[in-house]
Design an enzyme around this catalytic site. Structure first.
Site, short mmCIF file in Angstrom:
data_model
loop_
_atom_site.label_atom_id
_atom_site.label_comp_id
_atom_site.label_asym_id
_atom_site.label_seq_id
_atom_site.Cartn_x
_atom_site.Cartn_y
_atom_site.Cartn_z
N TYR A 294 68.10 38.37 21.66
CA TYR A 294 68.53 39.40 20.66
C TYR A 294 67.18 39.85 19.91
CZ TYR A 294 72.74 36.22 21.10
OH TYR A 294 73.94 35.56 21.80
N ARG B 270 79.74 36.84 18.06
CA ARG B 270 78.54 35.97 17.72
C ARG B 270 77.16 36.72 18.00
NH1 ARG B 270 76.17 30.92 18.11
NH2 ARG B 270 74.99 30.35 20.05
N HIS C 11 84.00 36.29 21.52
CA HIS C 11 82.54 35.82 21.51
C HIS C 11 81.49 36.80 21.38
CE1 HIS C 11 79.94 32.79 22.72
NE2 HIS C 11 79.06 33.83 23.59
N ARG D 127 80.26 30.23 17.20
CA ARG D 127 81.26 30.42 18.70
C ARG D 127 82.52 30.17 17.82
NH1 ARG D 127 76.69 26.87 19.98
NH2 ARG D 127 75.58 27.58 21.79
N HIS E 257 70.72 26.98 19.68
CA HIS E 257 70.27 27.11 20.95
C HIS E 257 69.36 26.09 21.44
CE1 HIS E 257 71.36 31.60 21.55
NE2 HIS E 257 72.29 30.77 21.97
#
Length: 304
Positions: free
Chosen positions: A280, A248, A245, A139, A271
């Site tokens: 993803y 990422r 962002h 991030r 996460h």
């Protein structure tokens, strides 16, 4: 007997009793001030009925669906606590799907060619920032809080233990977004030389020195400065839609294509749940033909 509490008084108490990150607290205060307090503030908690909530909901700006969803979710949370405190008999928030946020916009990851153009178009002192955001899927707040001692070129790792956010125009350094956000991420070998070069030429020798400070070399980089350079770099790459962002997302997608499992993605991205990494995995679907071809290659190889 204590006087009945108004929503205004109770919401102040509710916020005060919660351990919230500064950015989250600022967001809640904004929602209460702008969207909850005008109608509900002076009302006694027990007088806020499902009908009152529906009327309040109908008056929220229809052109701001995310604001509506977050405002409703916050109201429901406050009223749930009031229910637990036995200040009301039931939660009046009963709008089906009221807290559902709109589907996030489809993010198109940067290609390797676009990423190369973006890096080349950034000032020298910010090129490693783009590389770490993309190839390590960090991030931006995590990268902007990095210090020299957080990066180990010898082992090829970066330790994520802090995150920077701006609240009321002031920099606040805290912990990452969640407990899972505190992690050690392996740096892809091909960008290690650029990271080492940045440490050698752009960072002062002190262990606590920021990797990406402001112009004075000490203070935190202003968001306006970073985004000014970012906008020019993304334009050069023909990607005016790309946010910082989104780097990422680009890194997570590349990791998925490299064969990372859900658990591996979860750990790399910091996460809290595997579900967050599921978004993803669609990237791996496009590799199905490659996988099929690889299976055939195995079948043709002696010994298989």
């Amino acid at each position: 007997m204590a006087a009945p509490l108004t929503f205004d008084a109770y919401s102040v108490q509710w916020l005060r009793e919660r351990a919230l990150k500064p950015r989250t607290r600022e967001g809640y205060e904004h929602l209460i001030r702008c969207y909850l307090r005008p109608l509900l503030g002076p009302m006694i908690l027990g007088s806020i009925t499902p009908r009152v909530v529906r009327t309040w909901w109908a008056k929220l700006p229809a052109d701001k669906p995310t604001v509506r969803a977050r405002s409703y979710a916050l109201l429901k949370a406050v009223m749930n606590t009031a229910l637990a405190d036995e200040l009301i008999d039931s939660n009046p928030c009963r709008i089906r799907g009221g807290a559902n946020t709109p589907r996030a916009r489809e993010i198109r990851p940067a290609t390797l060619e676009e990423l190369e153009v973006i890096v080349e178009s950034m000032p020298d002192r910010l090129r490693a920032l783009v590389l770490l955001c993309a190839w390590c899927a960090l991030r931006s707040g995590e990268v902007l809080a990095l210090r020299r001692k957080d990066v180990d070129v010898a082992t090829g790792t970066v330790q994520v233990v802090r995150a920077l956010s701006w609240v009321g125009g002031e920099p606040i350094v805290g912990t990452p977004k969640s407990a899972a956000g505190t992690r050690v991420v392996s740096i892809p070998p091909h960008i290690l030389p650029a990271v080492a070069h940045h440490l050698d030429t752009m960072t002062t020798p002190a262990a606590d020195a920021l990797l990406f400070p402001g112009r004075d070399g000490v203070s935190h980089l202003q968001p306006s400065t970073m985004h000014r350079h970012w906008r020019m770099a993304r334009e050069a790459a023909g990607r005016p839609d790309l946010r910082v962002h989104d780097l990422r997302h680009t890194g997570a997608t590349m990791a998925a294509r490299a064969g990372a499992t859900l658990a591996e993605l979860q750990e790399r991205l910091g996460h809290s749940s595997v579900n967050a990494a599921l978004r993803y995995q669609h990237a791996a679907r496009g590799r199905d033909q490659e996988i099929a071809a690889a299976l055939s290659a195995m079948a043709r190889t002696p010994g298989h």
